[in-house]
Structure formats: structure tokens, C-alpha cells
Design a protein around this motif. Structure first.
Motif, PDB file in Angstrom:
ATOM      1  N   ALA A  27      38.406 -46.543 -46.488  1.00 35.52           N
ATOM      2  CA  ALA A  27      37.991 -47.882 -46.894  1.00 35.52           C
ATOM      3  C   ALA A  27      39.199 -48.783 -47.039  1.00 35.52           C
ATOM      4  O   ALA A  27      40.286 -48.353 -47.403  1.00 35.52           O
ATOM      5  N   GLY A  28      39.023 -50.045 -46.749  1.00 36.24           N
ATOM      6  CA  GLY A  28      40.087 -51.021 -46.885  1.00 36.24           C
ATOM      7  C   GLY A  28      39.532 -52.408 -46.681  1.00 36.24           C
ATOM      8  O   GLY A  28      38.341 -52.602 -46.462  1.00 36.24           O
ATOM      9  N   SER A  29      40.398 -53.367 -46.733  1.00 34.41           N
ATOM     10  CA  SER A  29      39.949 -54.755 -46.636  1.00 34.41           C
ATOM     11  C   SER A  29      40.028 -55.294 -45.216  1.00 34.41           C
ATOM     12  O   SER A  29      39.506 -56.369 -44.937  1.00 34.41           O
ATOM     13  N   GLY A  30      40.681 -54.566 -44.315  1.00 37.99           N
ATOM     14  CA  GLY A  30      40.886 -55.066 -42.968  1.00 37.99           C
ATOM     15  C   GLY A  30      39.748 -54.705 -42.038  1.00 37.99           C
ATOM     16  O   GLY A  30      38.751 -54.096 -42.435  1.00 37.99           O
ATOM     17  N   PRO A  31      39.892 -55.072 -40.754  1.00 32.12           N
ATOM     18  CA  PRO A  31      38.873 -54.740 -39.755  1.00 32.12           C
ATOM     19  C   PRO A  31      38.795 -53.240 -39.514  1.00 32.12           C
ATOM     20  O   PRO A  31      39.751 -52.510 -39.753  1.00 32.12           O
ATOM     21  N   THR A  32      37.636 -52.770 -39.048  1.00 29.07           N
ATOM     22  CA  THR A  32      37.423 -51.343 -38.808  1.00 29.07           C
ATOM     23  C   THR A  32      37.742 -50.989 -37.370  1.00 29.07           C
ATOM     24  O   THR A  32      37.289 -51.656 -36.434  1.00 29.07           O
ATOM     25  N   ILE A  33      38.513 -49.921 -37.196  1.00 30.04           N
ATOM     26  CA  ILE A  33      38.859 -49.382 -35.888  1.00 30.04           C
ATOM     27  C   ILE A  33      38.366 -47.940 -35.833  1.00 30.04           C
ATOM     28  O   ILE A  33      38.656 -47.153 -36.733  1.00 30.04           O
ATOM     29  N   THR A  34      37.627 -47.596 -34.787  1.00 28.17           N
ATOM     30  CA  THR A  34      37.127 -46.238 -34.620  1.00 28.17           C
ATOM     31  C   THR A  34      37.956 -45.528 -33.553  1.00 28.17           C
ATOM     32  O   THR A  34      38.050 -45.991 -32.414  1.00 28.17           O
ATOM     33  N   ILE A  35      38.551 -44.412 -33.937  1.00 25.08           N
ATOM     34  CA  ILE A  35      39.473 -43.663 -33.086  1.00 25.08           C
ATOM     35  C   ILE A  35      38.848 -42.315 -32.750  1.00 25.08           C
ATOM     36  O   ILE A  35      38.247 -41.668 -33.600  1.00 25.08           O
ATOM     37  N   GLY A  36      39.019 -41.875 -31.515  1.00 29.97           N
ATOM     38  CA  GLY A  36      38.511 -40.576 -31.095  1.00 29.97           C
ATOM     39  C   GLY A  36      39.621 -39.650 -30.649  1.00 29.97           C
ATOM     40  O   GLY A  36      40.723 -40.082 -30.303  1.00 29.97           O
ATOM     41  N   SER A  37      39.335 -38.353 -30.645  1.00 28.80           N
ATOM     42  CA  SER A  37      40.256 -37.367 -30.076  1.00 28.80           C
ATOM     43  C   SER A  37      39.446 -36.284 -29.399  1.00 28.80           C
ATOM     44  O   SER A  37      38.243 -36.137 -29.631  1.00 28.80           O
ATOM     45  N   LYS A  38      40.111 -35.510 -28.550  1.00 35.32           N
ATOM     46  CA  LYS A  38      39.454 -34.457 -27.789  1.00 35.32           C
ATOM     47  C   LYS A  38      39.389 -33.157 -28.595  1.00 35.32           C
ATOM     48  O   LYS A  38      39.603 -33.158 -29.804  1.00 35.32           O
ATOM     49  N   GLU A  39      39.162 -32.046 -27.874  1.00 34.70           N
ATOM     50  CA  GLU A  39      38.846 -30.775 -28.544  1.00 34.70           C
ATOM     51  C   GLU A  39      40.014 -29.801 -28.584  1.00 34.70           C
ATOM     52  O   GLU A  39      39.830 -28.602 -28.420  1.00 34.70           O
ATOM     53  N   PHE A  40      41.221 -30.292 -28.819  1.00 36.53           N
ATOM     54  CA  PHE A  40      42.361 -29.384 -28.935  1.00 36.53           C
ATOM     55  C   PHE A  40      43.397 -30.010 -29.865  1.00 36.53           C
ATOM     56  O   PHE A  40      43.373 -31.214 -30.145  1.00 36.53           O
ATOM     57  N   SER A  41      44.309 -29.180 -30.358  1.00 33.07           N
ATOM     58  CA  SER A  41      45.162 -29.569 -31.477  1.00 33.07           C
ATOM     59  C   SER A  41      46.066 -30.751 -31.161  1.00 33.07           C
ATOM     60  O   SER A  41      46.310 -31.592 -32.027  1.00 33.07           O
ATOM     61  N   GLU A  42      46.607 -30.819 -29.947  1.00 32.33           N
ATOM     62  CA  GLU A  42      47.489 -31.944 -29.618  1.00 32.33           C
ATOM     63  C   GLU A  42      46.753 -33.266 -29.747  1.00 32.33           C
ATOM     64  O   GLU A  42      47.294 -34.249 -30.280  1.00 32.33           O
TER      65      GLU A  42
END
Length: 298
Positions: A27-42
Motif C-alpha cells: 500500500a502507498g499513496s502513489g500509482p499502482t504498478i503490477t509486475i510479473g515474473s516467470k517460473e524460476f528463481s532468476e
């Protein structure tokens, strides 16, 4: 050198559970950014790095790990389920654009990948110094004995065995491809699951092996990576794929912190980050936190 000491020393002193998957938000006061990642540790680590540095800059962040393959995560960003994710430039051309030919430089690969993304309402930010690509490794003692510099030089060793993971023997980046490209008719394949090629090469059960250039095991063995001067493996730097609309809306407030993170991700740095997760069993979130603190980004 001081920065490298902070990374390799400060990251690896603790132990904990390795976690990926699921999603979290801040939560925060700024705009929301949705970030994704794949299925491995890197990919998990890079998603955490992006999420935490943007949170520190006042954005509200939702992080979705384990989204899936290149095709699935690409679909998610194009449908606006995600705003950005880390992707490999060569993967963009090979798996998404299905390019018939690939550029022969890292810079050309990045430029072509960016042009492709910009035809779809997306773009790429600056790429990392590191690449995570397939490569051919030999023992350094053999590299010196036979004066091995390029993959083609393996012919100097005569009859040899090459470790390859089973799913990649016939693929465009695998055993068959390099045999054809480099004329290595005296090199026979030995199928080994990923990870087993390292002790096999070390003990001499094979004389060369397919490796990934950010594998943490490369930090612990005395191996030499041979130059792929025919560019069979292509170029695989990482860059954030991001919706162009967001770049236009938020400008450097959004792009600058991501560029700062990626500029630090050299091959030794990424190997250390991967080691912290895969071998030291720290969580990707903790690994990212320590890296950002050590480099004064949070």
C-alpha cells in the motif's frame, strides 16, 4: 570491488527458506504498478528487485510471481493484467516474434526486440549487462592444454563427450545445432539432467558441457566458457517489457529506478543472486532487499 564485496559477502551470510509464487501488494499513496515474473528463481529475484525499488520511490506495487512461460506472461502484459515484467531479448525474437534469423550482436538483438514490442503498444527499458544464455564450458586445464578459445576449437580434442540436457539435444540451441554449425563430428552427446553436467565435467566424465551463463555453479568450478563466434546461442540480455502508456504517463519517475537496478546486474552479480536463492535458500524477496540496500537503492 567494494560493490562486489557487498554483494557476495553481505548476501550470503544468512540462511532461510526459498519462496516464489503467489502475489503480494504494498500500500502507498502513489500509482499502482503490477509486475510479473516467470517460473524460476532468476525471474523471481528480478521481479522482487523491480517491485522493491519502485515501492521505495512511492509507487504502490502488486507483484505476481510464477505467471508462466514467455507466451503466457506476454499475453498477460498485453491484456493489461501486468504492467511490466523482465524478459530476455533473444526470447522475444525467438519465442514471441518467431524471427527466422537473429541479429549477430547483443545491441542488434535488443534493438530488434524493442522494435517488435513497440508494434504492440509495449516497449523495452534499458537492458542488463548480463545475459543468461546457453554456452559451452570446458575445464580451464583443458582450455590451456589444447588452446581452446572458441567452440570450433573443440576439434583439437579429438573424440569427446558433450553433456546436454535431454530436452535440448535436438533443439535450435542444443547439441545438434552446435555440431552442425561448428562441424564437431567427433563429439558425441551424453544426456544429463540440468545440474548434473557440472560434476560430470569436473570429474572428466565429459569433456564439454552445455551450461547457462548465470548458473551459480560456475562460481565454484574452474571452467572456461568458449566463445560462440557463430552466434548459435544468440544474445539473452534482460530488459523490462513495459506498457508504453505507463512510460509516457510517469516518465523517469518510473523508468529511472528500473534502469538503475538493471545497470548493476552483471553476470557475476546475477550468479551471486541466483546462488543466494538456489543454494543458500534465501527467499527472493530477502535477496533483492539485501542487494538494493547494499547498492543504496532503498
Amino acid at each position: 570491488m567494494r560493490r562486489r564485496n557487498l554483494l557476495t559477502g553481505g548476501l550470503l551470510v544468512a540462511a532461510g527458506a526459498c519462496v516464489g509464487a503467489s502475489a503480494w501488494s504494498v500500500a502507498g499513496s502513489g500509482p499502482t504498478i503490477t509486475i510479473g515474473s516467470k517460473e524460476f528463481s532468476e525471474s523471481w529475484v528480478m521481479g522482487e528487485l523491480y517491485a522493491q525499488v519502485l515501492t521505495a520511490r512511492g509507487f504502490r506495487v502488486a507483484l505476481k510471481s510464477n505467471v508462466g512461460s514467455a507466451t503466457l506472461i506476454d499475453r498477460a502484459v498485453r491484456s493489461r493484467e501486468l504492467d511490466l515484467y523482465p524478459e530476455y531479448t533473444g526470447v522475444i525474437l525467438q519465442s514471441l516474434a518467431t524471427a527466422k534469423t537473429l541479429p549477430d550482436t547483443a545491441e542488434g538483438t535488443y534493438a530488434a526486440a524493442k522494435r517488435y514490442e513497440e508494434t504492440r503498444g509495449l516497449t523495452l527499458l534499458a537492458s542488463t549487462p548480463f545475459q543468461n544464455r546457453n554456452a559451452v564450458a570446458v575445464r580451464t586445464s583443458d582450455a590451456r592444454r589444447y588452446n581452446l578459445r572458441t567452440i570450433a576449437d573443440l576439434t583439437r580434442m579429438g573424440d569427446i563427450s558433450y553433456a546436454e540436457y535431454p530436452d535440448n539435444i535436438t533443439g535450435p540451441l542444443g547439441y545438434d545445432a552446435i555440431v552442425k554449425a561448428y562441424g564437431l563430428r567427433r563429439m558425441k552427446v551424453r544426456p544429463l539432467n540440468i545440474g548434473l553436467q557440472y560434476p560430470a565435467l569436473q570429474t572428466g566424465k565429459v569433456q564439454a558441457a552445455d551450461v547457462f551463463t548465470t548458473d551459480p555453479q560456475l562460481r565454484h568450478y574452474d571452467f572456461t566458457i568458449l566463445e560462440d563466434d557463430k552466434h548459435v546461442f544468440g544474445f539473452q540480455n534482460v530488459a523490462p517489457v513495459i506498457r508504453r502508456q505507463l512510460v509516457e504517463r510517469y516518465g523517469t519517475r518510473l523508468t529511472e529506478p528500473l534502469d538503475q537496478v538493471d545497470a548493476l546486474l552483471t553476470e557475476p552479480a546475477m550468479q551471486a543472486l541466483n546462488e543466494a536463492v538456489a543454494i543458500k535458500r534465501l527467499s527472493p524477496a530477502e535477496v533483492a532487499r539485501r542487494f538494493l540496500v547494499a547498492n543504496h537503492l532503498t
